[in-house]
Write an enzyme that holds these catalytic residues in place. Sequence first.
Site, PDB file in Angstrom:
ATOM      1  N   ASP A  31      38.861  73.331 105.853  1.00 40.30           N
ATOM      2  CA  ASP A  31      39.869  74.116 106.565  1.00 40.30           C
ATOM      3  C   ASP A  31      41.239  73.571 106.168  1.00 40.30           C
ATOM      4  OD1 ASP A  31      41.382  75.592 108.299  1.00 40.30           O
ATOM      5  OD2 ASP A  31      40.385  74.920 110.132  1.00 40.30           O
ATOM      6  N   ASP A  46      46.168  80.236 107.173  1.00 38.24           N
ATOM      7  CA  ASP A  46      45.125  79.372 107.738  1.00 38.24           C
ATOM      8  C   ASP A  46      43.781  80.004 107.395  1.00 38.24           C
ATOM      9  OD1 ASP A  46      43.502  77.745 109.196  1.00 38.24           O
ATOM     10  OD2 ASP A  46      44.408  78.178 111.146  1.00 38.24           O
ATOM     11  N   HIS A 103      43.448  82.328 116.790  1.00 39.08           N
ATOM     12  CA  HIS A 103      44.752  82.152 117.420  1.00 39.08           C
ATOM     13  C   HIS A 103      45.813  82.940 116.668  1.00 39.08           C
ATOM     14  CE1 HIS A 103      45.473  79.270 114.105  1.00 39.08           C
ATOM     15  NE2 HIS A 103      44.214  78.908 114.324  1.00 39.08           N
ATOM     16  N   HIS A 150      49.574  77.375 116.260  1.00 39.99           N
ATOM     17  CA  HIS A 150      49.011  78.011 117.453  1.00 39.99           C
ATOM     18  C   HIS A 150      50.171  78.594 118.252  1.00 39.99           C
ATOM     19  CE1 HIS A 150      44.838  76.482 117.058  1.00 39.99           C
ATOM     20  NE2 HIS A 150      45.426  75.455 116.469  1.00 39.99           N
ATOM     21  N   GLU A 181      38.962  83.150 113.263  1.00 39.17           N
ATOM     22  CA  GLU A 181      38.004  82.132 112.852  1.00 39.17           C
ATOM     23  C   GLU A 181      36.846  82.078 113.840  1.00 39.17           C
ATOM     24  OE1 GLU A 181      39.403  78.037 113.016  1.00 39.17           O
ATOM     25  OE2 GLU A 181      41.045  78.631 114.340  1.00 39.17           O
ATOM     26  N   GLU A 221      37.090  81.482 108.222  1.00 37.76           N
ATOM     27  CA  GLU A 221      38.359  81.872 108.837  1.00 37.76           C
ATOM     28  C   GLU A 221      39.240  82.594 107.826  1.00 37.76           C
ATOM     29  OE1 GLU A 221      42.054  79.673 111.241  1.00 37.76           O
ATOM     30  OE2 GLU A 221      40.716  78.508 109.952  1.00 37.76           O
TER      31      GLU A 221
END
Length: 851
Positions: free
Chosen positions: A624, A635, A704, A712, A737, A832
């Site tokens: 990640d 992300d 998120h 976030h 994710e 994700e």
Amino acid sequence: MKKELDEEKDEQGEEGEEDEEEQIEQALDSEEAGVSSVDAKYNLKDYTAEDSAVTIKGVGSVAQFASNEEDPLITEKETGEDSDSDIEDFLIKPTDNLIVAARVEDEFCLLEVHVYNEEEASFYAHHEIMLPSFPLAIEWMDFDPTLEASCNYVAVSYMTPNIDVWDVDLVDTLEPEYSLGAVEEKKKKKKKAALQLNDDGSSHSDAVLDLSWNRTYRHILASASADTTVGLWDLHAGKISTSIRTHSDKVQCLHWHPTEPHSLVSGSFDRSILVHDCRNADELHKSWTVDGEVEKVLWNHFNPYNFLAATDSGTVYSMDIRQEKPLFVLSAHTKTVTGIALSSEVPGLMCTVSVDQIAKIWDIENDKPSFVSEKNFSMGTLYCVKSSPNSPFVFAYGGHSGELKVLDVRENEEVVKRFESRKRIVIDIQTAETDTMVDADESMEVETSDTIEKKKKKKKKKKKKPAGGTGGGGGPTATPKQQTDPPEIPIRQLYPGGKYPLGEVVDHPIPKHAPHDVTINRRTDEGKMALDASFEEMLQEAREAAEAHRQVRKYVMTWMRPGMKMIDIVEKLEACSRKLVNERGLEAGLGFPTGCSLNNCAAHYTPNAGDETVLQYDDVCKIDFGTHVNGRIIDSAFTVTFNPRYDKLLEAVRDATNTGIREAGIDVRLCDVGEAIQEVMESYEVELDGKSYQVKAIRNLNGHSIAPYRIHAGKTVPIVKGGDATKMEEGEFFAIETFGSTGKGHVHDDMECSHYAKNYEMGFVPLRLQRSKQLLHTINQHFGTLPFCRRWLDRTGESKYLMALKNLCDLGVVDDYPPLCDIKGCYTAQFEHTLVLRPTCKEVLSRGTDY
């Protein structure tokens, strides 16, 4: 003669017929006696002889001479070296290796013979043979049923059931020496080969996909066919003597054992590998099942009980014929493995090639495979690889571009360090390795000048040294068109116009609790289109970061292997990310520390300095990592495994993530996305060690929203039913994710903390400790509100900062994010993607061809 007599008849008038008969009889009598009046009159004896000299007015005598040495008009004579250069170039030296390659160029199919000489560093095409059809497999052999002496033949198979055997000692030969699966008919003195398929099993009924010649029983040639059979050809009889029908689908590959002449291994589209005792093949065989269609099989000539097999899933298996389970299962490539080769003398040195265009070197000594090096030849898909029989570090590669390249793998320092000092083992018998498109043999007959005079001569192509240097695309010029290998050119230099590749663009879904026309006409609505255009600069920044992410993870999958330290993996990944995103302070760089959580640890683990954790074959590793440009964070995460037993777990989580992406959209409630994700994920089961586990969504981990410089941003996207009914809004970025687990589906803080981030909401906080003030200044300067880790603090030059960091955490200035783990012994997986809800559509920015 009759024509000349007719001319005399015209001169003599009406007395023609009687006089003509007399003259003919006299001429015939004179000819029998050796004296012909017609010959004497017209000098017919020398009629076809060329004049030794021709005199042309004003020019003088022009003569033809046997060589330039005899011609008086040529004053500068050729040296002995020049005059013999053609012959020398055409000779095959005892130190030469010959490589036979089948190549297709436009509408032409060719069998090319190349010469490689390691001592002279020369590599060139010697001659070529035109083939009648598209070649599928070739195999060298030195057996001719009509000859007692050895020969230099290559068997070639096509899309048809027949096999042609060509003499590669002959230049520009037009016909094969003989054919298998065909009979010859003579009609009107013309030789014509007519294919006749036999119902009695004496030939194949479909394409022949692979060939292997038995070097002990030299009259036996094995063939793998799309008709699901393996044929053992008796070359004396010219037909199949034994037909093996143990596979249920197309037989893709096969290989005779180098020292046990009765043993034959074969692989099929039915995902099975069989080893046959050909003295009773239908009864005496052993089988194994693998994870994909078998593309290549190869006996290990250093171990008589061991063979290797490659599949279309990118996996290489090592099997011991005495055992049921593989010695190892290696996830060698991301796509189909098309070729395997072992060094002729260095144990453990294995080369693999793949549809992913990468050639890799592995060390498989003691059945513990480890990655050594890789190379991209820029030849497109690589179809085959072959090792030199007497140069243990030399390999030949064939690819989609039609090129054939030869490489001494000692050009790579890692190869030298790993293998140069390893004890060599010389195998007495030549390994009978066969390749679908490339075959090499060192025993090509040495030709003499007498041989050349008997064969049609063809000028050789310009010599060139073996392929070497770095692979990949163009170098780092002002406007490069292709990335290097390994990738080093910043993405913005690859796209100098500032227009970066789009992600996956799809329509917004219609929310469950909204009017049915809410998303209709978004693509064509002028107001939405104008608003969408206003986002262009922001979108280009995000797309630049996304393209960097795609290229980095593609690169990572080429070298990440068991046996590597986790700290080495993440630092190598991050170094590549910094280059591609063109790191420049807070303007562009890494979005957050690289997570590499293992097994029951689901998130927030990255090694601190001194962490000696090593990646194992049975590990489930979540990679990640993030990139950003001007705070626009990408992300994206994926899970890496090497043992195929986790495939169902990965499939469940990947499917759940794609479900969340499909359900996300403008005005969609977050709780509806979570419900859909859970339904899909928990429909899967995975079997581990004979026990079935339901894949559970980890209920306290979420997706998120993302804002500039804020990973976030406030909204959470659940992955289970229930939760917040807040709606997604136009212009928002989200990380969708999902996490799946074979454990309880709930994580807790565990292990040593490595992830930290400055509290985005926290205002000014007075600090008493000077060391804390200094550390906070470093954090603000290098990371701002982006997450960071202790390794990154080390990189800035900070040391002895743990007390100050704890103080900042205690005061709420910095938040710590310790690793999140499910129960010990379970396995977790993650996938994700980052998407943006554009006014006109939904764009999955980080989507790639991998996931």
